[in-house]
Write an enzyme that holds these catalytic residues in place. Structure first.
Site, mmCIF file in Angstrom:
data_model
loop_
_atom_site.group_PDB
_atom_site.id
_atom_site.type_symbol
_atom_site.label_atom_id
_atom_site.label_comp_id
_atom_site.label_asym_id
_atom_site.label_seq_id
_atom_site.Cartn_x
_atom_site.Cartn_y
_atom_site.Cartn_z
ATOM 1 N N ASP A 184 8.523 53.129 -26.094
ATOM 2 C CA ASP A 184 7.139 53.138 -26.571
ATOM 3 C C ASP A 184 6.474 51.783 -26.369
ATOM 4 O O ASP A 184 5.271 51.643 -26.619
ATOM 5 C CB ASP A 184 7.073 53.543 -28.047
ATOM 6 C CG ASP A 184 7.898 52.644 -28.946
ATOM 7 O OD1 ASP A 184 9.131 52.624 -28.770
ATOM 8 O OD2 ASP A 184 7.335 51.949 -29.817
ATOM 9 N N ASP A 215 2.866 44.569 -26.368
ATOM 10 C CA ASP A 215 3.530 44.519 -27.674
ATOM 11 C C ASP A 215 4.430 43.300 -27.818
ATOM 12 O O ASP A 215 5.650 43.382 -27.720
ATOM 13 C CB ASP A 215 4.305 45.805 -27.934
ATOM 14 C CG ASP A 215 3.379 47.005 -28.060
ATOM 15 O OD1 ASP A 215 2.199 46.803 -28.388
ATOM 16 O OD2 ASP A 215 3.822 48.134 -27.827
ATOM 17 N N ARG A 253 1.740 54.513 -22.712
ATOM 18 C CA ARG A 253 3.139 54.111 -22.668
ATOM 19 C C ARG A 253 4.032 55.226 -22.143
ATOM 20 O O ARG A 253 3.638 56.388 -22.122
ATOM 21 C CB ARG A 253 3.597 53.750 -24.095
ATOM 22 C CG ARG A 253 2.805 52.609 -24.714
ATOM 23 C CD ARG A 253 2.282 53.000 -26.102
ATOM 24 N NE ARG A 253 1.335 51.999 -26.612
ATOM 25 C CZ ARG A 253 1.695 50.835 -27.102
ATOM 26 N NH1 ARG A 253 2.963 50.519 -27.182
ATOM 27 N NH2 ARG A 253 0.782 49.982 -27.526
ATOM 28 N N GLY A 273 0.786 52.664 -34.927
ATOM 29 C CA GLY A 273 0.910 52.492 -36.371
ATOM 30 C C GLY A 273 0.097 51.344 -36.919
ATOM 31 O O GLY A 273 -0.282 51.346 -38.085
ATOM 32 N N ASP A 315 1.490 49.607 -43.648
ATOM 33 C CA ASP A 315 0.075 49.519 -44.012
ATOM 34 C C ASP A 315 -0.844 49.350 -42.808
ATOM 35 O O ASP A 315 -2.070 49.330 -42.957
ATOM 36 C CB ASP A 315 -0.152 48.359 -44.990
ATOM 37 C CG ASP A 315 0.375 47.020 -44.483
ATOM 38 O OD1 ASP A 315 0.560 46.891 -43.251
ATOM 39 O OD2 ASP A 315 0.609 46.121 -45.303
ATOM 40 N N GLY A 316 -0.273 49.206 -41.616
ATOM 41 C CA GLY A 316 -1.091 49.078 -40.413
ATOM 42 C C GLY A 316 -1.733 47.720 -40.227
ATOM 43 O O GLY A 316 -2.518 47.523 -39.302
ATOM 44 N N GLY A 362 3.632 56.488 -32.299
ATOM 45 C CA GLY A 362 2.175 56.354 -32.281
ATOM 46 C C GLY A 362 1.694 54.975 -32.686
ATOM 47 O O GLY A 362 2.466 54.102 -33.064
ATOM 48 N N LYS A 397 -5.274 45.074 -33.102
ATOM 49 C CA LYS A 397 -3.930 45.145 -33.681
ATOM 50 C C LYS A 397 -3.975 44.500 -35.058
ATOM 51 O O LYS A 397 -4.400 43.357 -35.208
ATOM 52 C CB LYS A 397 -2.918 44.421 -32.794
ATOM 53 C CG LYS A 397 -1.484 44.584 -33.296
ATOM 54 C CD LYS A 397 -0.481 44.041 -32.294
ATOM 55 C CE LYS A 397 0.942 44.255 -32.784
ATOM 56 N NZ LYS A 397 1.935 43.742 -31.809
#
Length: 521
Positions: free
Chosen positions: A269, A279, A199, A102, A134-135, A100, A122
């Site tokens: 992913d 990504d 994805r 994150g 912590d994202g 997922g 992001k």
């Protein structure tokens, strides 16, 4: 700003009923609602006017406080409900279960000029999928992502786009080398733009959990909005969907190989259904031509995601997508045919692509041997891929092999090694190459124009990004702007930027961030 909001994803697909922002397993849902973490003191470092215009934001609006607050996550757009997507995936070949978003939060979907875009932050904070993290994201990785997505776009490589790069004003703790020495770094947020961020792993998750009703609904949602040209009976539509994803993925990988780009983390992913690059983590461009090179420290032992293996990994990832779609189709053979044709078609396209880089249009029976000999020679001594191919434009049909070899001499990292057997191999290949050029009906000028359209002069080498990062850490963002402008015209000569048409400097061979990188961001 007057963005035309159209939240199709959240309006039509199953949501996680739990709206708390706690780490958890999420079932029977494709997303969870979650708001970004508010940054303490956001500051705009750079924004793309071109991407802003693409989505309906004017150059003047970029400079407003509203723009800063929305694309840093400090404020929520009216009539929107941000969310993180739930998906699974294979990481380094192993099933990883639920993953997922994150450290990514989708702000909204918008419509502009009859095109739809998803706006995603992001590094905007924790989500239910952040696991132990912590994202957040640091300035270092955010600069790399922001510049690289735009560099890829202007190279002609299918990719997400970058709208903005914003400092959060907060410190983020990261262990850059995973060696037990964490340190605080500046936090940052990038706004990414794409048709969607769906994805392969989204389909894998639904199939693995046997949520076949949701799987069917999700595939049909994708066909309806992203592949409306697909018609016919349901089973035929699902097969056509898979074939279209395979075809666009093949085209993307072909572009990667053309410009020497190595993604570094081709997990399922990190694979888009749109055939676009997503990504940007530990990526890199080949400096010396080495098919076994990977930019990812995590991959340094097995080199699964090395440059030369990217087509095979793309096929492997498509195999996982086929497995996920199989419950809707219940026939293996048509899926297998698409997978088998992937590599066959790729190899055929690859041959044409390399010949194009060489300025050769007509094919010959010995093309495979001709290309293999070249790629073998490129590995005899460290040879810069970008400079080698670009400097082929200095060669004339009337040249001798010795002159042709001199023309690309700047590509060699150790020119003193180009002697004896190595030199003989190169002279033999250039003799064949010149013979091929003289068989073409194109003039030197026509050939050079073709070559210059597919062989970039400028790519975002890791050391260039690192120089921008080092300057930005000291509050100097001018190099980000310079590289951004340079990379908008990678095929142009741009004499004012000639210093960037150079081999990797010796100091960058082993410097952190310039050779290999970790996934730490």
């Amino acid at each position: 700003m007057h963005l035309k909001i159209n939240n199709r994803f959240t309006a039509e697909l199953p949501a996680d009923p739990d709206e708390t922002n706690e780490i958890r397993q999420v079932s029977k849902a494709l997303f969870s609602y979650v708001n970004p973490t508010k940054p303490s003191e956001p500051k705009l470092i750079h924004a793309s006017k071109e991407v802003a215009e693409l989505i309906g934001i004017s150059a003047d609006e970029i400079q407003t406080e509203e723009f800063l607050n929305i694309f840093s996550g400090k404020e929520i757009l009216p009539d929107t409900h941000p969310y993180a997507m739930c998906y699974a995936g294979h990481q380094f070949g192993n099933w990883a279960g639920q993953l997922g978003d994150g450290r990514a939060i989708n702000l909204t979907e918008i419509e502009h000029d009859k095109q739809f875009y998803t706006l995603q932050l992001k590094g905007a904070g924790k989500t239910p999928y952040s696991r132990t993290a912590d994202g957040l994201a640091v300035l270092r990785s955010s600069i790399r992502e922001y510049l690289c997505a735009e560099a890829m776009h202007y190279l002609g490589v299918p990719t997400t786009r970058s709208l903005s790069l914003i400092l959060s004003g907060d410190q983020v703790l990261r262990d850059i080398l995973y060696n037990g020495n964490p340190a605080y770094e500046k936090g940052a947020i990038v706004c990414r733009v794409a048709p969607s961020f769906i994805r392969f792993g989204s389909f894998e998750m639904l199939a693995a959990r046997n949520e076949l009703k949701n799987l069917k609904q999700f595939v049909e949602y994708n066909i309806k909005y992203y592949f409306p040209e697909i018609k016919g009976e349901p089973k035929e539509q699902y097969l056509q969907f898979f074939k279209t994803v395979a075809d666009t993925t093949r085209e993307m990988i072909l572009h990667w190989q053309r410009v020497g780009f190595v993604h570094g983390v081709m997990n399922t992913d990190n694979m888009s259904i749109h055939g676009i690059t997503i990504d940007y983590g530990p990526y890199g461009w080949l400096e010396n031509y080495d098919p076994n090179w990977t930019p990812n420290t995590t991959d340094s032992q097995n080199r699964r995601y090395r440059f030369g293996n990217q087509p095979q990994i793309a096929q492997w990832n498509l195999f996982q997508l086929a497995n996920a779609l199989y419950p809707l189709i219940n026939e293996a053979e048509p899926l297998e045919k698409i997978l088998e044709s992937f590599i066959i078609d790729f190899n055929s396209d690859y041959k044409k692509m390399i010949l194009g880089k060489l300025g050769i249009i007509s094919q010959a029976d010995n093309d495979d041997e001709f290309i293999s000999y070249l790629e073998s020679n490129l590995q005899l001594s460290e040879t810069d891929m970008t400079i080698f191919y670009r400097n082929l434009n200095k060669i004339k049909k009337s040249d001798l092999a010795e002159n042709a070899l001199k023309a690309i001499g700047d590509a060699f990292y150790k020119p003193e090694e180009i002697k004896d057997t190595i030199k003989e191999n190169w002279l033999l290949w250039f003799t064949d190459y010149l013979e091929r050029l003289n068989q073409e009906n194109t003039s030197d000028d026509e050939r050079i124009a073709l070559q210059n359209s597919v062989n970039p002069k400028y790519v975002l080498r890791n050391y260039m990004a690192q120089l921008a990062i080092d300057a930005a850490d000291k509050g100097d963002y001018s190099l980000i702007t310079e590289l951004y402008e340079l990379l908008k015209k990678p095929y142009n000569e741009q004499p004012e930027y000639e210093k960037w048409f150079a081999k990797r400097p010796d100091w960058a061979r082993s410097k952190v961030g310039c050779s290999m990188l970790s996934c730490s961001s």
